[in-house]
Scaffold this motif. Structure first.
Motif, PDB file in Angstrom:
ATOM      1  N   VAL A 216       2.002   8.725   0.390  1.00 57.73           N
ATOM      2  CA  VAL A 216       2.069   9.737   1.460  1.00 57.73           C
ATOM      3  C   VAL A 216       3.498   9.960   1.932  1.00 57.73           C
TER       4      VAL A 216
ATOM      5  N   THR B  23      -6.890  10.747   4.504  1.00 56.32           N
ATOM      6  CA  THR B  23      -6.719   9.527   3.695  1.00 56.32           C
ATOM      7  C   THR B  23      -6.394   8.329   4.589  1.00 56.32           C
ATOM      8  N   LEU B  24      -5.462   8.526   5.511  1.00 54.41           N
ATOM      9  CA  LEU B  24      -5.079   7.430   6.410  1.00 54.41           C
ATOM     10  C   LEU B  24      -6.227   7.104   7.379  1.00 54.41           C
ATOM     11  N   HIS B  25      -6.874   8.140   7.894  1.00 47.12           N
ATOM     12  CA  HIS B  25      -8.023   8.002   8.794  1.00 47.12           C
ATOM     13  C   HIS B  25      -9.081   7.106   8.149  1.00 47.12           C
ATOM     14  N   ASP B  26      -9.378   7.377   6.898  1.00 45.13           N
ATOM     15  CA  ASP B  26     -10.422   6.606   6.230  1.00 45.13           C
ATOM     16  C   ASP B  26      -9.923   5.203   5.866  1.00 45.13           C
ATOM     17  N   TYR B  27      -8.653   5.119   5.442  1.00 44.07           N
ATOM     18  CA  TYR B  27      -8.105   3.814   5.038  1.00 44.07           C
ATOM     19  C   TYR B  27      -8.094   2.851   6.220  1.00 44.07           C
TER      20      TYR B  27
ATOM     21  N   ALA C 131      -4.984  16.625   4.642  1.00 45.94           N
ATOM     22  CA  ALA C 131      -5.503  15.783   3.560  1.00 45.94           C
ATOM     23  C   ALA C 131      -4.900  14.379   3.654  1.00 45.94           C
ATOM     24  N   GLU C 132      -3.616  14.310   3.997  1.00 43.12           N
ATOM     25  CA  GLU C 132      -2.978  13.003   4.168  1.00 43.12           C
ATOM     26  C   GLU C 132      -3.572  12.277   5.385  1.00 43.12           C
ATOM     27  N   TYR C 133      -3.809  13.034   6.456  1.00 42.34           N
ATOM     28  CA  TYR C 133      -4.422  12.461   7.658  1.00 42.34           C
ATOM     29  C   TYR C 133      -5.781  11.841   7.325  1.00 42.34           C
TER      30      TYR C 133
ATOM     31  N   ASN D  35      -0.684   4.629  -2.011  1.00 46.47           N
ATOM     32  CA  ASN D  35      -0.681   5.849  -1.199  1.00 46.47           C
ATOM     33  C   ASN D  35       0.761   6.302  -1.031  1.00 46.47           C
TER      34      ASN D  35
ATOM     35  N   TYR E 167       0.835  -1.212   0.000  1.00 43.66           N
ATOM     36  CA  TYR E 167       0.000   0.000   0.000  1.00 43.66           C
ATOM     37  C   TYR E 167       0.866   1.256   0.000  1.00 43.66           C
TER      38      TYR E 167
END
Lengths: 558, 558
Positions: A545, B533-537, B529-531, A543, A537
């Motif tokens: 990131v 993405t990770l939060h949702d993932y 925005a990165e947070y 991602n 991932y």
């Protein structure tokens, strides 16, 4: 003159050289001497000057290498009491790519007054990282031209390697590039100093200078596309004669004989690289047994009968480790370094106090506390990318990840999770090899970590599901070099004709071995599956990131 | 009898009660007294016995609450020199859900010899976490029956709440459940002790006992589906008369007047909850201004004109914070706790030494070092889930994540990344409110953190892009309770008729405020925005690795 014959191995490391005198009958290490380089790693200013170096530079002084020979060889002779005539061969191994510009007679340009003040005239150490733009350029041109050799190096060459460093000299100091009759690995250069004969070895040529036995170097057209002045770099400044490992480069010169106390004409083997020379020293002379040289980082070395393209490996080189085999290399850039970072930056004061009370250093204390945890018990999972990923992803811009922390998480749990992460990293390398047709049945460990951290070794066995044996020697580089010296001397002189024969007598394993514990393996299989998901991932583009954070970080610091 | 009038607020916390005597003209806190509960948090054995408690239990002794009143009220009277006749009202606030079983006359079952040895007869403190199976059962039945009230609580009720605790008593100790004429919040119980009148308040009823002004409690059919014996729990053991905040519960009893030195009949307000009562004390009596009570965790409270369903909030309750408004509550379970964990577990010894030399504690020292970093400079990003996620995901099984570490990462960088993560957590709560139609224009902070950590406050402003003001009081709970005491007394007696009027005079902001710095905001927008993405993932099912690790962890420990 006694019956017993000996050889000498010299391991040129990053901070010092280590010389060992070895009994050819059984590999016994009779005497050892270490010589720290007076100028060490030059990364701030040129010695004896105020000339400052840019960040990411790392140089060395070639005079230190010669001094190391002249200091340590007499000491091992004296300490052992062995007579010079009973020392029949010398082998050396070196960090790589560690390279320098020299005149046609071997004089390093940095010895010459007109170049001494120019940083580019000095030895560029393996960890000189300032040639990244040049590596990028070379990779880009290679991709654009569809150079087939790129796949032998996992699709990308490193800024640490030979041609990026050469191109950096050409770009930044064309007068040095012009004045250099030779661009040469320090490994080959020191052999030249010992023998008076210039040779090039198949290991550094193959792993660091894009050479292969069947295809040679990249073409002049390729080099010209990178930089017009580089078209004939191989012909002008290198050599197309590449010798296999164990071959006799020449005999010791009269001058070196006087300086070392050895006999003139003593056989000197062609040069080798520290990690690669450790393979036969760890008893491995056949396919299927992977050697892990475990220290600040891990090098993974395995032999194969055929060339296979393994995604994201460091390189495959015919004759690169042992003549007659394809040598495969992969690596993890952050292992011992990882634990050192943790101990330095993340361990609370009361642990230090408790460690002292127990008479342990912090690593030992953390190992002790971590050892009582069961696999999976911490709930933690890490990606071992604190220093990027060298294999399988070959991506220096990846960064570390720790997942699963709670308010009850303790330092030893994180410590163990970092160990486990490095073991998962090794497992994914092994699986990538096997999926590409390179068998890895057993692991043989050498280097500093196996001697210091039994927990780590057991975790590696449990995670990889493979038995791990440990090389008997604690100085595999020097021993492997001495073995190659014995092969250079040959059986008639009392040495050996092949490295296999030398290994059969001189290389040994410890009695101890690490056997996978099935119930640990079962849990680690589950955790490894999670590791692979996160690895892919964050590492394969789903991602990015980590890269975006690095870009934001660079902008914040600019 | 002077012109000036006063009221008393008592804040019943987890470890102690804090009483303040306040000037009604301007909210000046004239005298304060703190009383640590003699039995504190009971989580190992019952007081005066060897009866051990199970893990996750947390009890209290109701006698401690009464003693707190009798100890602190005389002290604030004495310290202030204020005459009893000038104290016109009393308000209290409490942790919640903190509940107990009692007889019809208010006697706690744990006072009775036949029940004293039964843990279920004691007060269950808010952080008694042993009723998770009961919470799971209630949630499951509610989902199966399609209970509409579930959406008012973000889709899930917590094991900390009233009915899971009541059901645990019924399941484990049916004789206690049977013997209990009342199951009651400690908040309401202490008001009963002060006044002799049993009341129930709209705040605990709404946020902890699934009551709403329009729909009342869940139906008997629902309760019967959970457990047949529970069908009439409301009618049998509770009350359907729920009073709005600020209302007069009754007058101080003669006995309590003697014990405290106050006048009999002094107005006592209905009970309140610590976080909720802080809202008017932080000057907030209108929609659009979110109060953050910032300590070990953060409670986010905001008022609205209409009921909105906000995904993953803790609850929406009409009249739950201020009469006439819908009160919305959300929360982050790990804020100050997060930094305390880090300081306790992850800061190396030499930092401690340097902090001492600088005369700072470790938090201050880390804040100082972290404050010189620019947003984004560390390359780190964290998910603030070391203690699960209370809002927006409402998932206790999520765990912490730190991403972006390198071998150069320093402790202060991780410290700052954890602060930033809690700020991102608040931003996602705010954005979820706004997306659901609940405006959050400005933030008002109260609690311990705003007084201690200016860096954190600035980061919260930069990340959320909102001005943050800070309540003037450092004891918002007690002040808010005193304000409610003044409202219970009413304007005729020298108090106030509404909490708005009380707030206008008695609640103040500090002069300092934190204004977002645009160039920080710009960088934090990228990091946020990165947070997300990770939060949702990791939080919305794409990769449930955290839960699987928790399961593996539980298996390893079993």
């Amino acid at each position: 003159m006694s019956n017993r014959k000996y050889s000498i191995g010299i391991d040129f490391g990053t901070e010092s050289a280590r010389t060992v005198l070895v009994d050819l009958a059984d590999g016994r290490e009779v005497a050892t001497a270490v010589f720290p380089y007076p100028d060490g790693v030059i990364d701030e200013k040129l010695p004896g000057s105020n000339i400052r170096l840019e960040p990411d530079w790392a140089l060395q002084n070639p005079a230190d290498y010669v001094q190391a020979v002249k200091d340590t060889v007499p000491r091992v002779l004296k300490e052992s009491g062995v007579a010079a005539e009973d020392v029949i061969g010398i082998g050396i191994d070196f960090t790589a790519c560690t390279m320098l510009p020299a005149k046609a007679d071997g004089t390093p340009l940095c010895y010459l007054p007109e170049f001494r003040d120019k940083p580019h005239s000095w030895v560029k150490l393996w960890k000189h990282h300032a040639a990244q733009p040049e590596a990028d350029r070379i990779n880009q041109v290679a991709r654009e031209r569809g150079e087939t050799w790129l796949s032998r190096y996992g699709g990308k060459i490193s800024s640490e390697w030979f041609f990026p460093k050469a191109l950096q000299i050409l770009n930044d100091a064309p007068e040095i590039y012009e004045a250099a009759d030779r661009l040469i690995e320090a490994a080959d250069w020191i052999v030249w100093q010992l023998t008076g004969v210039e040779t090039r070895n198949s290991c550094t040529a193959g792993y660091k200078a894009i050479w292969s036995k069947r295809e040679g170097f990249p073409s002049p057209d390729f080099f010209a596309a990178v930089h017009p002045r580089m078209r004939n770099i191989v012909k002008e400044k290198m050599s197309e004669t590449i010798l296999p490992l164990g071959q006799r480069a020449g005999g010791l010169t009269a001058e070196m004989a006087v300086a070392t106390g050895l006999r003139p004409g003593t056989a000197v083997a062609v040069a080798n690289v520290d990690a690669h020379v450790s393979v036969p020293a760890a008893t491995v002379v056949e396919p299927g047994r992977m050697v892990m040289i475990m220290g600040t980082s891990i090098c993974h070395m395995v032999l194969g009968e055929e060339q296979k393209i393994v995604p994201g490996m460091c390189g495959v080189v015919e004759d690169g480790i042992l003549p007659g085999f394809f040598g495969f290399e992969a690596g993890q850039s952050c292992v011992g370094d990882h634990f050192a970072w943790f101990v330095e930056n993340c361990v609370p004061m009361h642990y230090q106090a408790e460690a002292q009370k127990a008479g342990l250093n912090l690593h030992q204390y953390l190992e002790k506390r971590a050892a009582v945890l069961k696999p999976g018990e911490s709930g933690l999972l890490a990606l071992d990318w604190w220093n990027g990923n060298r294999s399988v992803l070959v991506d220096a811009d990846l960064t570390g990840l720790l997942l699963g922390a709670t308010l009850a998480t303790k330092a030893e749990e994180i410590y163990r999770a970092l160990i486990e992460a490095t073991a998962y990293g090794t497992r994914i390398i092994i699986e990538t090899f096997e999926q590409s047709g390179v068998a890895v049945r057993e692991l043989v460990a050498t280097g500093g970590l196996p001697e210091r951290n039994k927990l780590l070794m057991q975790i590696f066995a449990d995670v990889t599901g493979r038995e791990i044996k440990v090389a008997a020697t604690s100085q595999a580089g020097s021993l492997g070099s001495a073995m190659h010296g014995a092969v250079a001397a040959g059986a008639k002189a009392g040495g050996y004709d092949t490295i296999q024969q030398a290994a059969a007598k001189m290389a040994h394993l410890k009695d101890e071995k690490y056997v996978p514990i099935p119930e640990h393996k079962r849990v680690y299989d589950q955790l490894y599956a999670e590791y692979v998901t996160l690895h892919d991932y964050f590492g394969r583009g789903a991602n990015d990131v980590m890269k975006r954070l690095k870009r934001i970080k660079a902008e914040a610091r600019s």
